[in-house]
Scaffold this motif. Structure first.
Motif, PDB file in Angstrom:
ATOM      1  N   PHE A 202      40.691  30.715  61.762  1.00  0.00           N
ATOM      2  CA  PHE A 202      41.084  29.590  62.582  1.00  0.00           C
ATOM      3  C   PHE A 202      39.762  28.641  62.859  1.00  0.00           C
ATOM      4  O   PHE A 202      39.596  27.477  62.575  1.00  0.00           O
ATOM      5  N   GLY A 203      38.371  29.409  62.991  1.00  0.00           N
ATOM      6  CA  GLY A 203      37.125  28.668  63.099  1.00  0.00           C
ATOM      7  C   GLY A 203      36.854  28.120  61.644  1.00  0.00           C
ATOM      8  O   GLY A 203      36.316  27.173  61.600  1.00  0.00           O
ATOM      9  N   GLY A 204      37.113  29.054  60.578  1.00  0.00           N
ATOM     10  CA  GLY A 204      36.777  28.408  59.463  1.00  0.00           C
ATOM     11  C   GLY A 204      37.590  27.291  58.903  1.00  0.00           C
ATOM     12  O   GLY A 204      37.003  26.338  58.360  1.00  0.00           O
ATOM     13  N   LEU A 205      38.787  27.413  59.210  1.00  0.00           N
ATOM     14  CA  LEU A 205      39.837  25.994  58.774  1.00  0.00           C
ATOM     15  C   LEU A 205      39.333  24.943  59.576  1.00  0.00           C
ATOM     16  O   LEU A 205      39.339  23.671  59.059  1.00  0.00           O
ATOM     17  N   PHE A 206      39.254  24.853  61.055  1.00  0.00           N
ATOM     18  CA  PHE A 206      38.607  23.842  61.682  1.00  0.00           C
ATOM     19  C   PHE A 206      37.547  23.233  61.455  1.00  0.00           C
ATOM     20  O   PHE A 206      37.249  22.081  61.129  1.00  0.00           O
ATOM     21  N   ALA A 207      36.237  24.171  61.136  1.00  0.00           N
ATOM     22  CA  ALA A 207      35.255  23.690  60.786  1.00  0.00           C
ATOM     23  C   ALA A 207      35.148  23.087  59.346  1.00  0.00           C
ATOM     24  O   ALA A 207      34.535  22.030  59.096  1.00  0.00           O
ATOM     25  N   GLY A 208      36.006  23.910  58.656  1.00  0.00           N
ATOM     26  CA  GLY A 208      36.036  23.235  57.007  1.00  0.00           C
ATOM     27  C   GLY A 208      36.569  21.784  56.928  1.00  0.00           C
ATOM     28  O   GLY A 208      36.196  20.925  56.215  1.00  0.00           O
ATOM     29  N   HIS A 209      37.542  21.567  57.822  1.00  0.00           N
ATOM     30  CA  HIS A 209      38.396  20.209  57.703  1.00  0.00           C
ATOM     31  C   HIS A 209      37.521  19.219  58.252  1.00  0.00           C
ATOM     32  O   HIS A 209      37.427  18.095  57.585  1.00  0.00           O
ATOM     33  N   PHE A 210      36.731  19.472  59.438  1.00  0.00           N
ATOM     34  CA  PHE A 210      35.845  18.320  60.077  1.00  0.00           C
ATOM     35  C   PHE A 210      34.480  18.422  59.306  1.00  0.00           C
ATOM     36  O   PHE A 210      33.862  17.173  59.346  1.00  0.00           O
ATOM     37  N   GLY A 211      34.034  19.677  58.780  1.00  0.00           N
ATOM     38  CA  GLY A 211      33.136  19.511  58.163  1.00  0.00           C
ATOM     39  C   GLY A 211      33.055  18.540  56.791  1.00  0.00           C
ATOM     40  O   GLY A 211      31.818  17.944  56.282  1.00  0.00           O
TER      41      GLY A 211
ATOM     42  N   TYR B 249      33.010  22.353  51.877  1.00  0.00           N
ATOM     43  CA  TYR B 249      33.239  23.301  52.915  1.00  0.00           C
ATOM     44  C   TYR B 249      34.608  23.793  53.235  1.00  0.00           C
ATOM     45  O   TYR B 249      34.635  25.105  53.771  1.00  0.00           O
ATOM     46  N   SER B 250      35.642  23.103  52.881  1.00  0.00           N
ATOM     47  CA  SER B 250      36.917  23.416  53.100  1.00  0.00           C
ATOM     48  C   SER B 250      37.234  24.558  52.255  1.00  0.00           C
ATOM     49  O   SER B 250      37.937  25.739  52.757  1.00  0.00           O
ATOM     50  N   GLY B 251      36.887  24.522  51.152  1.00  0.00           N
ATOM     51  CA  GLY B 251      37.491  25.454  49.865  1.00  0.00           C
ATOM     52  C   GLY B 251      36.469  26.718  50.256  1.00  0.00           C
ATOM     53  O   GLY B 251      37.391  27.897  50.280  1.00  0.00           O
ATOM     54  N   ALA B 252      35.303  26.526  50.207  1.00  0.00           N
ATOM     55  CA  ALA B 252      34.528  27.697  50.721  1.00  0.00           C
ATOM     56  C   ALA B 252      34.939  28.664  51.759  1.00  0.00           C
ATOM     57  O   ALA B 252      35.064  29.570  51.900  1.00  0.00           O
ATOM     58  N   SER B 253      35.022  27.788  52.863  1.00  0.00           N
ATOM     59  CA  SER B 253      35.294  28.575  54.245  1.00  0.00           C
ATOM     60  C   SER B 253      36.797  29.162  54.168  1.00  0.00           C
ATOM     61  O   SER B 253      36.762  30.104  54.715  1.00  0.00           O
ATOM     62  N   MET B 254      37.695  28.547  53.568  1.00  0.00           N
ATOM     63  CA  MET B 254      39.081  29.173  53.708  1.00  0.00           C
ATOM     64  C   MET B 254      39.055  30.322  52.615  1.00  0.00           C
ATOM     65  O   MET B 254      39.693  31.443  53.217  1.00  0.00           O
ATOM     66  N   GLY B 255      38.499  30.415  51.474  1.00  0.00           N
ATOM     67  CA  GLY B 255      38.491  31.820  50.829  1.00  0.00           C
ATOM     68  C   GLY B 255      37.624  32.618  51.315  1.00  0.00           C
ATOM     69  O   GLY B 255      37.955  33.918  51.544  1.00  0.00           O
ATOM     70  N   TYR B 256      36.469  32.297  51.954  1.00  0.00           N
ATOM     71  CA  TYR B 256      35.666  33.340  52.676  1.00  0.00           C
ATOM     72  C   TYR B 256      36.367  33.895  53.742  1.00  0.00           C
ATOM     73  O   TYR B 256      36.527  35.362  54.019  1.00  0.00           O
ATOM     74  N   GLN B 257      36.883  33.225  54.600  1.00  0.00           N
ATOM     75  CA  GLN B 257      37.367  33.815  55.833  1.00  0.00           C
ATOM     76  C   GLN B 257      38.858  34.581  55.639  1.00  0.00           C
ATOM     77  O   GLN B 257      39.230  35.595  56.134  1.00  0.00           O
ATOM     78  N   PHE B 258      39.548  34.026  54.642  1.00  0.00           N
ATOM     79  CA  PHE B 258      40.780  34.806  54.150  1.00  0.00           C
ATOM     80  C   PHE B 258      40.581  36.171  53.771  1.00  0.00           C
ATOM     81  O   PHE B 258      41.155  36.933  53.935  1.00  0.00           O
ATOM     82  N   GLY B 259      39.580  36.150  53.008  1.00  0.00           N
ATOM     83  CA  GLY B 259      39.003  37.454  52.468  1.00  0.00           C
ATOM     84  C   GLY B 259      38.703  38.403  53.428  1.00  0.00           C
ATOM     85  O   GLY B 259      38.555  39.484  53.309  1.00  0.00           O
ATOM     86  N   SER B 260      37.907  37.784  54.411  1.00  0.00           N
ATOM     87  CA  SER B 260      37.354  38.578  55.402  1.00  0.00           C
ATOM     88  C   SER B 260      38.365  39.445  56.286  1.00  0.00           C
ATOM     89  O   SER B 260      38.325  40.446  56.624  1.00  0.00           O
ATOM     90  N   VAL B 261      39.447  38.573  56.528  1.00  0.00           N
ATOM     91  CA  VAL B 261      40.633  39.243  57.220  1.00  0.00           C
ATOM     92  C   VAL B 261      41.270  40.223  56.300  1.00  0.00           C
ATOM     93  O   VAL B 261      41.727  41.366  56.872  1.00  0.00           O
ATOM     94  N   LEU B 262      41.491  39.853  55.046  1.00  0.00           N
ATOM     95  CA  LEU B 262      42.161  40.751  54.259  1.00  0.00           C
ATOM     96  C   LEU B 262      41.431  42.183  53.790  1.00  0.00           C
ATOM     97  O   LEU B 262      42.018  43.034  53.706  1.00  0.00           O
ATOM     98  N   ALA B 263      40.207  41.970  54.056  1.00  0.00           N
ATOM     99  CA  ALA B 263      39.329  43.230  53.658  1.00  0.00           C
ATOM    100  C   ALA B 263      38.397  43.743  54.719  1.00  0.00           C
ATOM    101  O   ALA B 263      38.791  44.741  55.556  1.00  0.00           O
ATOM    102  N   GLY B 264      37.586  43.116  55.427  1.00  0.00           N
ATOM    103  CA  GLY B 264      36.538  43.551  56.107  1.00  0.00           C
ATOM    104  C   GLY B 264      36.985  43.810  57.526  1.00  0.00           C
ATOM    105  O   GLY B 264      36.822  45.010  58.175  1.00  0.00           O
ATOM    106  N   GLY B 265      38.017  43.009  58.045  1.00  0.00           N
ATOM    107  CA  GLY B 265      38.528  43.048  59.364  1.00  0.00           C
ATOM    108  C   GLY B 265      39.434  44.540  59.590  1.00  0.00           C
ATOM    109  O   GLY B 265      39.668  45.209  60.529  1.00  0.00           O
ATOM    110  N   ILE B 266      40.128  44.900  58.340  1.00  0.00           N
ATOM    111  CA  ILE B 266      40.713  46.128  58.413  1.00  0.00           C
ATOM    112  C   ILE B 266      40.600  47.353  57.719  1.00  0.00           C
ATOM    113  O   ILE B 266      40.911  48.316  57.816  1.00  0.00           O
ATOM    114  N   ALA B 267      39.417  47.030  56.913  1.00  0.00           N
ATOM    115  CA  ALA B 267      38.904  48.156  56.080  1.00  0.00           C
ATOM    116  C   ALA B 267      38.529  49.435  56.648  1.00  0.00           C
ATOM    117  O   ALA B 267      38.898  50.630  56.532  1.00  0.00           O
ATOM    118  N   PRO B 268      37.596  49.409  57.845  1.00  0.00           N
ATOM    119  CA  PRO B 268      37.423  50.516  58.696  1.00  0.00           C
ATOM    120  C   PRO B 268      38.557  51.384  59.328  1.00  0.00           C
ATOM    121  O   PRO B 268      38.661  52.578  59.257  1.00  0.00           O
TER     122      PRO B 268
END
Length: 456
Positions: free
Chosen positions: A74-83, A372-391
């Motif tokens: 959500f932070g990534g989407l917000f900042a990407g849009h306004f960035g 800003y929007s494209g990089a942010s969306m891809g980066y943060q969606f990947g973070s949730v699908l991978a890093g957030g749940i991996a451990p």
């Protein structure tokens, strides 16, 4: 001689911008990691979830830690849009302020004994704010560093953003260890744990001063002057440059999973292998690898400016997939040296060969208008699908295998194959001409310029 001063000033701009990104990102991740480190000590479980048994209280503290990952997209989407609409600088200042206020408030937050159930509720809200700020941070820092970088050196200058992660981890660990060294254990559990949070006020003030002096890049200023900034950046990025978004998601999976498996899951695995009497061995190994990462990240990025982003990403993803089983072999020997070496190889070599050039690679996949929007969306969606749940997934799979890591290796192998495929499909971006005011999509990138480099 009359032009020497302006020329020298212009040459300093990329350094100022990149250092500002490094300072800000380091502070952001210092704040983000402090919570996890203190949650592991059991402080939050005792002060904010006292009605639970110790195990449940600790679990609830870690659940509160995990909600930060939920807020990041959500932070990534917000900042990407306004960035992409208002500029990179305002979002970078705002993200730092959000993180700073949330972290400082944690240091001042009353306990359960003082305000009852509102204490854990407010703690969760503040952790959500931290996650939102962290999500808003990365793409802005990566994009502004890359856009200001001299042609041919975008990998190196973009890597200053990446260095903030190991630097923030080092700073967070150091502050907690320092406070523990000077404050008695009984006092640490009462008030000493607040000190690392309160210290962030000084760091945030420094970061805001540094970032306040930034300016948006000439590329973005041209878009503003021509009144060609996107009206709906998020929607346009998904419609016109969706290929780039999904490539970033795919390339992020193994990189981010590897980071959290080596920095979080490995601590648990080493403690199980070595026994509770060596409970700190995993943390020490991660600290050493993080210190080396501060050096390794820019070196890999420098190499990407010479041979390209794609070869290094393939090296890291393929090498990381093949090495992961060897991590367990080396750790299972019971040798502290081999366990530390395994984490260093996994992080500093294979992970950082992807992470070093990542800021430039991901930013270069998108046009300036939607970067800003494209990089942010891809980066943060990947973070949730991978890093957030991996451990969490790895721990569950380890239990499923009754302590044998076979299922964990299979899990990472599947993720690794997706990342390898995404890196193969991604175009090489090192020599790509920077976009200015055009509204090009990835699917339209079939025109080639000199040496076959795609022209945006």
């Amino acid at each position: 001689m009359t032009h020497s001063a302006p020329a020298a000033s212009a040459r300093r701009v990329p350094w100022r911008v990149s250092v500002a990104s490094l300072v800000g990102t380091t502070i952001e991740w210092y704040d983000y990691y402090i919570f996890g480190l203190l949650a592991a000590t059991g402080v939050f479980s005792k002060l904010y979830f006292p009605d639970q048994d110790p195990a449940t209280g600790l679990l609830l503290a870690f659940v509160t830690y995990a909600v930060g990952f939920v807020a990041r997209p959500f932070g990534g989407l917000f900042a990407g849009h306004f960035g992409d609409k208002l500029g990179r600088k305002p979002m970078l200042v705002l993200s730092l302020m959000i993180m700073g206020v949330a972290t400082l408030a944690m240091g001042l937050l009353p306990t359960y004994a003082q305000i009852g159930v509102w204490a854990p509720i407010l703690l969760t809200v503040l952790r959500l704010a931290q996650g939102f700020g962290a999500g808003a941070e990365w793409a802005g820092a990566a994009v502004i560093s890359t856009e200001h970088a001299p042609e041919g050196r975008r990998g190196f200058f973009g890597s200053f953003t990446q260095m903030g992660v190991p630097a923030g981890m080092l700073l967070a660990n150091s502050s907690v260890l320092a406070v523990k060294a000077f404050v008695p254990a009984a006092d640490f559990a009462v008030w000493g744990w607040r000190v690392p949070f309160l210290l962030s006020a000084l760091l945030i003030a420094t970061g805001l001063v540094v970032r306040a002096k930034l300016e948006d890049s000439a590329d973005f200023k041209e878009l503003v002057a021509a009144k060609q900034t996107a009206h709906n950046p998020l929607g346009e990025a998904l419609k016109k440059e969706s290929k780039g978004v999904w490539l970033v998601v795919g390339m992020r999976l193994a990189e981010n999973s590897a980071f959290y498996l080596y920095t979080t899951f490995s601590v648990v695995y080493i403690m199980k292998t070595f026994g509770p009497e060596q409970a700190n061995q995993g943390s020490m190994s991660v600290l050493i690898a993080s210190a080396m990462g501060v050096i390794a990240v820019p070196l890999w990025a420098l190499l990407s400016d010479r041979i390209g982003r794609k070869p290094l990403y393939l090296f890291g993803s393929i090498g990381g997939l093949l090495f992961f089983p060897l991590y367990f072999v080396m750790t299972d020997t019971g040798s502290a040296l081999l366990a530390t070496l395994a984490i260093i190889i996994g992080l500093a070599v294979f992970h950082n060969s992807m992470y070093g050039p990542q800021a430039a690679f991901f930013a270069e996949l998108f046009s300036t208008k939607l970067r800003y929007s494209g990089a942010s969306m891809g980066y943060q969606f990947g973070s949730v699908l991978a890093g957030g749940i991996a451990p969490l997934v790895a721990v569950a799979l380890l239990d499923l295998g009754q302590g044998h890591p076979g299922w964990v290796i299979l899990y990472f192998s599947i993720i690794g194959v997706i990342t390898i495929a995404s890196a193969i499909l991604a175009p090489e971006t090192m020599k790509r001409v920077k976009a200015h005011v055009e509204d090009a999509s990835l699917s339209a990138q079939t025109t080639t310029g000199e040496a076959g480099a795609p022209v945006r």
